[in-house]
Design a protein around this motif. Sequence first.
Motif, mmCIF file in Angstrom:
data_model
loop_
_atom_site.group_PDB
_atom_site.id
_atom_site.type_symbol
_atom_site.label_atom_id
_atom_site.label_comp_id
_atom_site.label_asym_id
_atom_site.label_seq_id
_atom_site.Cartn_x
_atom_site.Cartn_y
_atom_site.Cartn_z
ATOM 1 N N GLY A 148 0.839 -1.190 0.000
ATOM 2 C CA GLY A 148 0.000 0.000 0.000
ATOM 3 C C GLY A 148 0.870 1.235 0.000
ATOM 4 N N ALA A 149 0.708 2.084 -1.005
ATOM 5 C CA ALA A 149 1.552 3.279 -1.120
ATOM 6 C C ALA A 149 1.169 4.338 -0.098
ATOM 7 N N SER A 150 -0.066 4.281 0.387
ATOM 8 C CA SER A 150 -0.529 5.243 1.379
ATOM 9 C C SER A 150 -1.674 4.623 2.168
ATOM 10 N N GLU A 151 -1.866 5.093 3.369
ATOM 11 C CA GLU A 151 -2.984 4.597 4.169
ATOM 12 C C GLU A 151 -4.301 5.016 3.525
ATOM 13 N N GLY A 152 -5.263 4.101 3.534
ATOM 14 C CA GLY A 152 -6.547 4.438 2.939
ATOM 15 C C GLY A 152 -7.537 3.301 3.056
ATOM 16 N N THR A 153 -8.625 3.438 2.314
ATOM 17 C CA THR A 153 -9.719 2.466 2.346
ATOM 18 C C THR A 153 -9.859 1.802 0.987
ATOM 19 N N ILE A 154 -10.035 0.487 0.984
ATOM 20 C CA ILE A 154 -10.275 -0.220 -0.266
ATOM 21 C C ILE A 154 -11.662 0.160 -0.785
ATOM 22 N N VAL A 155 -11.693 0.809 -1.950
ATOM 23 C CA VAL A 155 -12.968 1.245 -2.528
ATOM 24 C C VAL A 155 -13.406 0.352 -3.679
ATOM 25 N N ASP A 156 -12.471 -0.444 -4.200
ATOM 26 C CA ASP A 156 -12.824 -1.371 -5.275
ATOM 27 C C ASP A 156 -11.779 -2.474 -5.314
ATOM 28 N N ILE A 157 -12.239 -3.683 -5.509
ATOM 29 C CA ILE A 157 -11.342 -4.825 -5.611
ATOM 30 C C ILE A 157 -12.045 -5.888 -6.446
ATOM 31 N N GLY A 158 -11.335 -6.467 -7.386
ATOM 32 C CA GLY A 158 -12.003 -7.442 -8.237
ATOM 33 C C GLY A 158 -11.145 -7.875 -9.397
ATOM 34 N N VAL A 159 -11.819 -8.308 -10.469
ATOM 35 C CA VAL A 159 -11.144 -8.812 -11.661
ATOM 36 C C VAL A 159 -11.789 -8.179 -12.884
ATOM 37 N N SER A 160 -10.957 -7.749 -13.852
ATOM 38 C CA SER A 160 -11.485 -7.249 -15.115
ATOM 39 C C SER A 160 -10.661 -7.829 -16.248
ATOM 40 N N LYS A 161 -11.228 -7.781 -17.458
ATOM 41 C CA LYS A 161 -10.553 -8.352 -18.615
ATOM 42 C C LYS A 161 -9.241 -7.644 -18.890
ATOM 43 N N SER A 162 -9.208 -6.324 -18.747
ATOM 44 C CA SER A 162 -7.997 -5.561 -19.067
ATOM 45 C C SER A 162 -7.027 -5.475 -17.887
ATOM 46 N N LEU A 163 -7.547 -5.209 -16.694
ATOM 47 C CA LEU A 163 -6.696 -5.006 -15.520
ATOM 48 C C LEU A 163 -6.329 -6.301 -14.805
ATOM 49 N N GLY A 164 -7.040 -7.377 -15.091
ATOM 50 C CA GLY A 164 -6.810 -8.600 -14.348
ATOM 51 C C GLY A 164 -7.259 -8.425 -12.911
ATOM 52 N N ASN A 165 -6.548 -9.033 -11.985
ATOM 53 C CA ASN A 165 -6.836 -8.816 -10.566
ATOM 54 C C ASN A 165 -6.353 -7.424 -10.172
ATOM 55 N N TYR A 166 -7.236 -6.636 -9.621
ATOM 56 C CA TYR A 166 -6.859 -5.258 -9.288
ATOM 57 C C TYR A 166 -7.432 -4.882 -7.916
ATOM 58 N N ILE A 167 -6.858 -3.828 -7.369
ATOM 59 C CA ILE A 167 -7.337 -3.269 -6.108
ATOM 60 C C ILE A 167 -7.172 -1.758 -6.164
ATOM 61 N N GLU A 168 -8.171 -1.029 -5.688
ATOM 62 C CA GLU A 168 -8.132 0.438 -5.683
ATOM 63 C C GLU A 168 -8.340 0.932 -4.257
ATOM 64 N N ILE A 169 -7.441 1.782 -3.827
ATOM 65 C CA ILE A 169 -7.467 2.284 -2.449
ATOM 66 C C ILE A 169 -7.549 3.799 -2.475
ATOM 67 N N GLU A 170 -8.442 4.364 -1.680
ATOM 68 C CA GLU A 170 -8.596 5.818 -1.590
ATOM 69 C C GLU A 170 -7.991 6.308 -0.285
ATOM 70 N N SER A 171 -7.113 7.309 -0.396
ATOM 71 C CA SER A 171 -6.450 7.856 0.786
ATOM 72 C C SER A 171 -7.352 8.858 1.499
ATOM 73 N N MET A 172 -6.938 9.285 2.677
ATOM 74 C CA MET A 172 -7.707 10.261 3.453
ATOM 75 C C MET A 172 -7.835 11.587 2.704
ATOM 76 N N GLY A 173 -6.854 11.900 1.850
ATOM 77 C CA GLY A 173 -6.874 13.153 1.106
ATOM 78 C C GLY A 173 -7.694 13.098 -0.165
ATOM 79 N N GLY A 174 -8.239 11.928 -0.484
ATOM 80 C CA GLY A 174 -9.083 11.815 -1.665
ATOM 81 C C GLY A 174 -8.400 11.264 -2.891
ATOM 82 N N ALA A 175 -7.066 11.088 -2.861
ATOM 83 C CA ALA A 175 -6.373 10.483 -3.988
ATOM 84 C C ALA A 175 -6.617 8.979 -3.988
ATOM 85 N N LYS A 176 -6.700 8.406 -5.177
ATOM 86 C CA LYS A 176 -6.911 6.967 -5.302
ATOM 87 C C LYS A 176 -5.671 6.312 -5.914
#
Length: 236
Positions: A148-176
Amino acid sequence: MRNRNNNNNKEDSNFFDLVFVQCSVVVSLFIVLTFINIINEDFYNDLKKGLSLGVNNDYTLDKIYRGIIDKNKPIEENSLEENNNKKEDEKDLPDNIHKERLDLDIDIGPPIAKGTVSSIFGFRNIDGDENFHTGVDIAAERGTDILGASEGTIVDIGVSKSLGNYIEIESMGGAKFLYAHCDETFGEKGNIVKKGEVIGKVGSTGDSTGNHLHFSIIKDEKYIDPFYYIEKGLYD
């Protein structure tokens, strides 16, 4: 006495021959540079700048050449990133791209402890099709920890055709922060992730040609160059 005169004549002849050769080289170089200046003034100015740098700073010809290619950066700062991203100054950026560095006001660390940059943020050409790569690709062995590059909350996690297994984390400052092509990901939507926590493993899932992490930073729905925020020295 005659031998001494002959020797003196030979020395004078050698001296004048040397002077003649040197003058010929200088004149020839002047003619070539003048011709270059006539047919391509911009290249002439770049060449003159590169040669000047070489004389003043003892650069190698390779460094002078690279300095001419990227005339907006000092020679020692040339890299894959600057050379490839020069295209951004020549064409319009997509609407979802931030070219400038933004102040995210958060503590950001590396998404992988060590790796090799295989593709940077910017325009790239794949099989004749040019597109804008919205993150950096960092090649590493399969199974390498993704952090994890920064502390935050997992807002999306899953599998897609292009991204494969992915995870998206949103920081306290709003950056994802988006991590894609993972071999596996850890956690569930809504989980809190700490900076440096292992959130997945490097893989080659989705639209990928080798084991690597695709890492993107998004702010206000626009992508930012991750290399503004992570230490480049970690990556070959």
